[in-house]
Scaffold this motif. Sequence first.
Motif, PDB file in Angstrom:
ATOM      1  N   SER A 157      -4.103   2.864  13.464  1.00 40.17           N
ATOM      2  CA  SER A 157      -3.061   1.873  13.180  1.00 40.17           C
ATOM      3  C   SER A 157      -2.808   1.761  11.677  1.00 40.17           C
ATOM      4  CB  SER A 157      -3.471   0.516  13.751  1.00 40.17           C
ATOM      5  OG  SER A 157      -4.692   0.073  13.172  1.00 40.17           O
ATOM      6  N   GLN A 158      -3.858   1.863  10.884  1.00 41.13           N
ATOM      7  CA  GLN A 158      -3.681   1.812   9.432  1.00 41.13           C
ATOM      8  C   GLN A 158      -2.955   3.056   8.923  1.00 41.13           C
ATOM      9  OE1 GLN A 158      -7.281   1.978   7.088  1.00 41.13           O
ATOM     10  NE2 GLN A 158      -6.484   0.485   5.639  1.00 41.13           N
ATOM     11  N   ILE A 159      -3.271   4.208   9.494  1.00 38.87           N
ATOM     12  CA  ILE A 159      -2.581   5.436   9.094  1.00 38.87           C
ATOM     13  C   ILE A 159      -1.103   5.350   9.434  1.00 38.87           C
ATOM     14  CG2 ILE A 159      -2.419   7.909   9.573  1.00 38.87           C
ATOM     15  CD1 ILE A 159      -5.437   7.927   9.930  1.00 38.87           C
ATOM     16  N   TRP A 160      -0.784   4.788  10.600  1.00 35.63           N
ATOM     17  CA  TRP A 160       0.620   4.649  10.989  1.00 35.63           C
ATOM     18  C   TRP A 160       1.350   3.671  10.061  1.00 35.63           C
ATOM     19  CZ3 TRP A 160       4.343   6.959  13.401  1.00 35.63           C
ATOM     20  CH2 TRP A 160       5.473   6.253  13.796  1.00 35.63           C
ATOM     21  N   SER A 161       0.680   2.580   9.681  1.00 33.46           N
ATOM     22  CA  SER A 161       1.306   1.617   8.778  1.00 33.46           C
ATOM     23  C   SER A 161       1.560   2.234   7.409  1.00 33.46           C
ATOM     24  CB  SER A 161       0.412   0.383   8.639  1.00 33.46           C
ATOM     25  OG  SER A 161       0.214  -0.244   9.894  1.00 33.46           O
ATOM     26  N   LYS A 162       0.620   3.015   6.909  1.00 32.26           N
ATOM     27  CA  LYS A 162       0.828   3.699   5.636  1.00 32.26           C
ATOM     28  C   LYS A 162       1.969   4.704   5.719  1.00 32.26           C
ATOM     29  CE  LYS A 162      -3.977   3.349   4.056  1.00 32.26           C
ATOM     30  NZ  LYS A 162      -5.193   4.110   3.668  1.00 32.26           N
ATOM     31  N   THR A 163       2.065   5.388   6.846  1.00 33.27           N
ATOM     32  CA  THR A 163       3.131   6.382   7.012  1.00 33.27           C
ATOM     33  C   THR A 163       4.495   5.722   7.029  1.00 33.27           C
ATOM     34  OG1 THR A 163       1.604   7.771   8.262  1.00 33.27           O
ATOM     35  CG2 THR A 163       3.944   8.258   8.469  1.00 33.27           C
ATOM     36  N   THR A 164       4.623   4.622   7.781  1.00 31.09           N
ATOM     37  CA  THR A 164       5.915   3.938   7.850  1.00 31.09           C
ATOM     38  C   THR A 164       6.295   3.291   6.522  1.00 31.09           C
ATOM     39  OG1 THR A 164       4.758   2.002   8.752  1.00 31.09           O
ATOM     40  CG2 THR A 164       5.767   3.531  10.315  1.00 31.09           C
ATOM     41  N   SER A 165       5.289   2.899   5.717  1.00 33.47           N
ATOM     42  CA  SER A 165       5.614   2.314   4.410  1.00 33.47           C
ATOM     43  C   SER A 165       6.213   3.343   3.458  1.00 33.47           C
ATOM     44  CB  SER A 165       4.360   1.701   3.788  1.00 33.47           C
ATOM     45  OG  SER A 165       3.415   2.714   3.466  1.00 33.47           O
ATOM     46  N   ILE A 166       5.894   4.610   3.653  1.00 30.24           N
ATOM     47  CA  ILE A 166       6.445   5.665   2.805  1.00 30.24           C
ATOM     48  C   ILE A 166       7.692   6.274   3.434  1.00 30.24           C
ATOM     49  CG2 ILE A 166       5.906   7.919   1.755  1.00 30.24           C
ATOM     50  CD1 ILE A 166       3.003   7.060   1.704  1.00 30.24           C
ATOM     51  N   LEU A 167       7.815   6.133   4.748  1.00 34.38           N
ATOM     52  CA  LEU A 167       8.901   6.804   5.456  1.00 34.38           C
ATOM     53  C   LEU A 167      10.258   6.201   5.153  1.00 34.38           C
ATOM     54  CD1 LEU A 167       9.213   9.108   7.514  1.00 34.38           C
ATOM     55  CD2 LEU A 167       9.058   7.411   9.333  1.00 34.38           C
ATOM     56  N   ASN A 168      10.309   4.947   4.723  1.00 34.83           N
ATOM     57  CA  ASN A 168      11.576   4.284   4.437  1.00 34.83           C
ATOM     58  C   ASN A 168      11.922   4.469   2.965  1.00 34.83           C
ATOM     59  OD1 ASN A 168      13.843   2.696   4.378  1.00 34.83           O
ATOM     60  ND2 ASN A 168      12.811   0.796   4.972  1.00 34.83           N
ATOM     61  N   PRO A 169      12.869   5.343   2.644  1.00 34.69           N
ATOM     62  CA  PRO A 169      13.171   5.580   1.220  1.00 34.69           C
ATOM     63  C   PRO A 169      13.972   4.471   0.570  1.00 34.69           C
ATOM     64  CG  PRO A 169      14.634   6.871   2.596  1.00 34.69           C
ATOM     65  CD  PRO A 169      13.671   6.178   3.532  1.00 34.69           C
ATOM     66  N   PHE A 170      14.539   3.561   1.372  1.00 37.27           N
ATOM     67  CA  PHE A 170      15.389   2.504   0.821  1.00 37.27           C
ATOM     68  C   PHE A 170      14.611   1.214   0.567  1.00 37.27           C
ATOM     69  CE2 PHE A 170      18.046   5.190   3.536  1.00 37.27           C
ATOM     70  CZ  PHE A 170      18.962   5.641   2.593  1.00 37.27           C
ATOM     71  N   ARG A 171      13.305   1.218   0.850  1.00 36.77           N
ATOM     72  CA  ARG A 171      12.511   0.035   0.571  1.00 36.77           C
ATOM     73  C   ARG A 171      12.224  -0.023  -0.922  1.00 36.77           C
ATOM     74  NH1 ARG A 171       7.307  -0.930   4.167  1.00 36.77           N
ATOM     75  NH2 ARG A 171       8.998  -1.152   5.684  1.00 36.77           N
ATOM     76  N   LEU A 172      12.637  -1.136  -1.531  1.00 34.98           N
ATOM     77  CA  LEU A 172      12.499  -1.231  -2.974  1.00 34.98           C
ATOM     78  C   LEU A 172      11.059  -1.468  -3.401  1.00 34.98           C
ATOM     79  CD1 LEU A 172      15.656  -3.411  -3.789  1.00 34.98           C
ATOM     80  CD2 LEU A 172      15.394  -0.933  -3.958  1.00 34.98           C
ATOM     81  N   ASN A 173      10.285  -2.133  -2.573  1.00 31.92           N
ATOM     82  CA  ASN A 173       8.917  -2.472  -2.966  1.00 31.92           C
ATOM     83  C   ASN A 173       7.974  -2.172  -1.807  1.00 31.92           C
ATOM     84  OD1 ASN A 173       6.721  -3.403  -4.334  1.00 31.92           O
ATOM     85  ND2 ASN A 173       7.151  -5.573  -4.007  1.00 31.92           N
ATOM     86  N   PRO A 174       7.476  -0.959  -1.677  1.00 29.99           N
ATOM     87  CA  PRO A 174       6.522  -0.682  -0.613  1.00 29.99           C
ATOM     88  C   PRO A 174       5.242  -1.480  -0.808  1.00 29.99           C
ATOM     89  CG  PRO A 174       6.659   1.162  -2.137  1.00 29.99           C
ATOM     90  CD  PRO A 174       7.748   0.211  -2.518  1.00 29.99           C
ATOM     91  N   ASN A 175       4.647  -1.866   0.288  1.00 31.16           N
ATOM     92  CA  ASN A 175       3.467  -2.723   0.246  1.00 31.16           C
ATOM     93  C   ASN A 175       2.257  -1.934  -0.237  1.00 31.16           C
ATOM     94  OD1 ASN A 175       1.636  -4.751   0.581  1.00 31.16           O
ATOM     95  ND2 ASN A 175       1.696  -4.753   2.815  1.00 31.16           N
ATOM     96  N   PRO A 176       1.732  -2.249  -1.421  1.00 32.26           N
ATOM     97  CA  PRO A 176       0.579  -1.482  -1.907  1.00 32.26           C
ATOM     98  C   PRO A 176      -0.732  -1.901  -1.268  1.00 32.26           C
ATOM     99  CG  PRO A 176       1.183  -3.127  -3.518  1.00 32.26           C
ATOM    100  CD  PRO A 176       2.194  -3.233  -2.417  1.00 32.26           C
ATOM    101  N   ASN A 177      -0.752  -3.078  -0.604  1.00 32.77           N
ATOM    102  CA  ASN A 177      -2.001  -3.542   0.006  1.00 32.77           C
ATOM    103  C   ASN A 177      -2.436  -2.650   1.158  1.00 32.77           C
ATOM    104  OD1 ASN A 177      -2.099  -5.771  -1.747  1.00 32.77           O
ATOM    105  ND2 ASN A 177      -0.757  -6.956  -0.398  1.00 32.77           N
ATOM    106  N   LEU A 178      -1.505  -1.929   1.760  1.00 31.17           N
ATOM    107  CA  LEU A 178      -1.874  -1.024   2.843  1.00 31.17           C
ATOM    108  C   LEU A 178      -2.739   0.126   2.350  1.00 31.17           C
ATOM    109  CD1 LEU A 178       1.532  -0.794   4.737  1.00 31.17           C
ATOM    110  CD2 LEU A 178      -0.511  -2.022   5.489  1.00 31.17           C
ATOM    111  N   HIS A 179      -2.564   0.482   1.086  1.00 29.63           N
ATOM    112  CA  HIS A 179      -3.285   1.627   0.542  1.00 29.63           C
ATOM    113  C   HIS A 179      -4.541   1.214  -0.238  1.00 29.63           C
ATOM    114  CE1 HIS A 179       0.011   4.492   1.465  1.00 29.63           C
ATOM    115  NE2 HIS A 179       0.775   3.426   1.298  1.00 29.63           N
ATOM    116  N   GLU A 180      -4.964  -0.023  -0.061  1.00 27.27           N
ATOM    117  CA  GLU A 180      -6.210  -0.449  -0.706  1.00 27.27           C
ATOM    118  C   GLU A 180      -7.396   0.335  -0.162  1.00 27.27           C
ATOM    119  OE1 GLU A 180      -7.103  -2.407  -3.084  1.00 27.27           O
ATOM    120  OE2 GLU A 180      -5.198  -3.324  -3.640  1.00 27.27           O
TER     121      GLU A 180
END
Length: 242
Positions: A82-105
């Motif tokens: 589930s964490q890997i999927w959340s990290k993938t979706t956070s990078i998959l959206n190129p129009f997101r201005l501020n990807p969540n860095p807490n996922l990659h802690e």
Amino acid sequence: MSFNAPPVVFPSGKNPATGPHHRPPSIPFHPNPNLPFMSFDIGSIPQSTSFSSPVYSGNISGTGIDFEDELPLLEELGINTSQIWSKTTSILNPFRLNPNPNLHEDADLFGPFIFLMAFGLFQLLAGKLHFGIILGWVTVSSLFLYVVFNMLAGKNGNLDLYRCLSLVGYCMLPIVIFSAVSLFVPQGGLVVFVMGVVFVIWASRVCARLLVELASCGDEHRGLIGYACWLIYMLFSLLVIF
């Protein structure tokens, strides 16, 4: 000619040729009380009425093991899907201005390993065997980005090499998509070059923003960090174009 042989004397006093064989009674076995022995309660084991394998319950008495409370195999190996999927979706959206860095802690290498193997597989479908080159370049690129970032951040730099390798691997996702799309685009044309520039900018932008926000420093050198990321992903895009 005769020989004088000594007579044979048996301990029992009887000749076995003339009488029955008598074996002295054996001494009953008495276990040594100083030696530890394991006792098994055979009566507590249910009798099996068929030839099928016995069915064991979840809790084994005496050992304190409860199989129902055991973690799944992937979680025991440190793989959080589930964490890997959340990290993938956070990078998959190129129009997101501020990807969540807490996922990659919590850095991991299983997700980047999947992306790198997928990248090598798409390159193999294009007739290019680059598995060793991809793994080697990712290692060298992560070391390069780690040195550059910590030199720019100075004493405030808190980026470790393991997290840097995880971020570089996850941000390879746009390049993996580019390698998959390039299979359906004529090689050497203007279209593939324009696509390569777009995907490289996408990967570099996300990687630089995650590095700055996750390490909590280096914001004043965002342009230089982004340029280092751009060099890394441009290098991988050249494998796809040529």
